[in-house]
Design a protein around this motif. Structure first.
Motif, mmCIF file in Angstrom:
data_model
loop_
_atom_site.group_PDB
_atom_site.id
_atom_site.type_symbol
_atom_site.label_atom_id
_atom_site.label_comp_id
_atom_site.label_asym_id
_atom_site.label_seq_id
_atom_site.Cartn_x
_atom_site.Cartn_y
_atom_site.Cartn_z
ATOM 1 N N VAL A 24 0.854 -1.191 0.000
ATOM 2 C CA VAL A 24 0.000 0.000 0.000
ATOM 3 C C VAL A 24 0.886 1.236 0.000
ATOM 4 N N SER A 25 0.544 2.206 -0.837
ATOM 5 C CA SER A 25 1.426 3.358 -1.037
ATOM 6 C C SER A 25 1.279 4.435 0.035
ATOM 7 N N ILE A 26 0.262 4.329 0.883
ATOM 8 C CA ILE A 26 0.072 5.306 1.948
ATOM 9 C C ILE A 26 -0.006 4.583 3.285
ATOM 10 N N SER A 27 0.040 5.348 4.372
ATOM 11 C CA SER A 27 -0.037 4.734 5.692
ATOM 12 C C SER A 27 -1.369 4.021 5.887
ATOM 13 N N MET A 28 -1.288 2.810 6.403
ATOM 14 C CA MET A 28 -2.506 2.041 6.657
ATOM 15 C C MET A 28 -3.373 2.690 7.737
ATOM 16 N N HIS A 29 -2.772 3.533 8.548
ATOM 17 C CA HIS A 29 -3.539 4.206 9.601
ATOM 18 C C HIS A 29 -4.633 5.096 9.013
ATOM 19 N N SER A 30 -4.467 5.510 7.760
ATOM 20 C CA SER A 30 -5.449 6.381 7.125
ATOM 21 C C SER A 30 -6.544 5.612 6.410
ATOM 22 N N LEU A 31 -6.475 4.288 6.427
ATOM 23 C CA LEU A 31 -7.448 3.450 5.736
ATOM 24 C C LEU A 31 -8.483 2.896 6.693
ATOM 25 N N ASN A 32 -9.621 2.548 6.153
ATOM 26 C CA ASN A 32 -10.708 1.992 6.942
ATOM 27 C C ASN A 32 -10.656 0.465 6.841
ATOM 28 N N ALA A 33 -11.414 -0.107 5.940
ATOM 29 C CA ALA A 33 -11.383 -1.554 5.746
ATOM 30 C C ALA A 33 -10.354 -1.932 4.692
ATOM 31 N N MET A 34 -9.788 -3.112 4.831
ATOM 32 C CA MET A 34 -8.888 -3.670 3.832
ATOM 33 C C MET A 34 -9.240 -5.133 3.660
ATOM 34 N N GLY A 35 -9.046 -5.647 2.457
ATOM 35 C CA GLY A 35 -9.383 -7.038 2.264
ATOM 36 C C GLY A 35 -8.955 -7.587 0.932
ATOM 37 N N TRP A 36 -9.390 -8.805 0.694
ATOM 38 C CA TRP A 36 -9.096 -9.511 -0.554
ATOM 39 C C TRP A 36 -10.404 -9.995 -1.181
ATOM 40 N N TYR A 37 -10.491 -9.819 -2.481
ATOM 41 C CA TYR A 37 -11.575 -10.349 -3.282
ATOM 42 C C TYR A 37 -10.970 -11.249 -4.353
ATOM 43 N N ARG A 38 -11.799 -12.033 -4.976
ATOM 44 C CA ARG A 38 -11.335 -12.852 -6.095
ATOM 45 C C ARG A 38 -12.414 -12.948 -7.155
ATOM 46 N N GLN A 44 -18.789 -13.660 -10.814
ATOM 47 C CA GLN A 44 -18.672 -12.321 -10.259
ATOM 48 C C GLN A 44 -17.554 -12.264 -9.212
ATOM 49 N N ARG A 45 -17.053 -11.064 -9.024
ATOM 50 C CA ARG A 45 -16.051 -10.867 -7.993
ATOM 51 C C ARG A 45 -16.688 -11.113 -6.623
ATOM 52 N N GLU A 46 -15.985 -11.830 -5.768
ATOM 53 C CA GLU A 46 -16.533 -12.169 -4.465
ATOM 54 C C GLU A 46 -15.536 -11.861 -3.350
ATOM 55 N N LEU A 47 -16.092 -11.577 -2.190
ATOM 56 C CA LEU A 47 -15.267 -11.311 -1.023
ATOM 57 C C LEU A 47 -14.607 -12.596 -0.555
ATOM 58 N N VAL A 48 -13.310 -12.502 -0.255
ATOM 59 C CA VAL A 48 -12.583 -13.636 0.313
ATOM 60 C C VAL A 48 -12.362 -13.401 1.806
ATOM 61 N N ALA A 49 -11.793 -12.254 2.129
ATOM 62 C CA ALA A 49 -11.501 -11.944 3.521
ATOM 63 C C ALA A 49 -11.379 -10.440 3.666
ATOM 64 N N SER A 62 -16.370 -20.358 2.155
ATOM 65 C CA SER A 62 -15.604 -21.299 1.337
ATOM 66 C C SER A 62 -14.117 -21.327 1.698
ATOM 67 N N VAL A 63 -13.633 -20.300 2.400
ATOM 68 C CA VAL A 63 -12.206 -20.245 2.735
ATOM 69 C C VAL A 63 -11.959 -20.263 4.236
ATOM 70 N N GLN A 64 -13.033 -20.218 5.011
ATOM 71 C CA GLN A 64 -12.899 -20.209 6.476
ATOM 72 C C GLN A 64 -12.063 -21.403 6.935
ATOM 73 N N GLY A 65 -11.061 -21.123 7.763
ATOM 74 C CA GLY A 65 -10.201 -22.182 8.273
ATOM 75 C C GLY A 65 -9.038 -22.540 7.365
ATOM 76 N N ARG A 66 -9.036 -22.036 6.155
ATOM 77 C CA ARG A 66 -7.936 -22.330 5.219
ATOM 78 C C ARG A 66 -7.117 -21.082 4.887
ATOM 79 N N PHE A 67 -7.763 -19.937 4.830
ATOM 80 C CA PHE A 67 -7.102 -18.681 4.490
ATOM 81 C C PHE A 67 -7.015 -17.799 5.734
ATOM 82 N N THR A 68 -5.954 -17.007 5.789
ATOM 83 C CA THR A 68 -5.785 -16.068 6.895
ATOM 84 C C THR A 68 -5.354 -14.718 6.358
ATOM 85 N N ILE A 69 -6.032 -13.666 6.803
ATOM 86 C CA ILE A 69 -5.680 -12.312 6.410
ATOM 87 C C ILE A 69 -4.947 -11.640 7.568
#
Length: 119
Positions: A24-38, A44-49, A62-69
């Motif tokens: 991320v090009s800016i400080s994460m302190h200035s961000l609200n939510a962050m996550g991964w989609y696929r 359609q694009r779907e939320l992963v974490a 579908s990824v609970q217990g296998r993926f970690t953010i």
């Protein structure tokens, strides 16, 4: 304005692991939510974490217990650890972040990184 850059995708066999990174090009302190989609081909694009400001997390069933953010605030980097990968996990993975500014929400997306799970 933030820029997000993913890395770490590739080809992996079923049952294998990968680690995706999002710089991320800016400080994460200035961000609200962050996550991964696929987005898989033809789907359609779907939320992963998602990592919510304050430390909360949410995962797709579908990824609970296998993926970690997780995130490293000092390196301004978001991670997604993918374990026990399945062919159904094949998709382009996108990093996402949003910022609350002046009563509005600004959404940021990375360019995506391909994850292919195949024997």
């Amino acid at each position: 304005q933030a820029q997000l850059a993913e890395s770490g995708g590739g080809l992996v066999q079923p049952g294998g692991s990968l680690t995706l990174s999002c710089a991320v090009s800016i400080s994460m302190h200035s961000l609200n939510a962050m996550g991964w989609y696929r987005q898989a081909p033809g789907k359609q694009r779907e939320l992963v974490a998602v990592l919510i400001d304050g430390g909360g997390t949410n995962y797709a069933d579908s990824v609970q217990g296998r993926f970690t953010i997780s995130r490293d605030m000092y390196k301004n980097t978001l991670y997604l650890y993918l374990n026990s990968l399945k062919p159904d996990d094949t998709a382009v993975y996108y990093c996402y972040a949003d910022q609350l500014y002046g009563g509005s929400r600004i959404d940021y997306w990375g360019q995506g990184t391909q994850v292919t799970v195949s024997s």
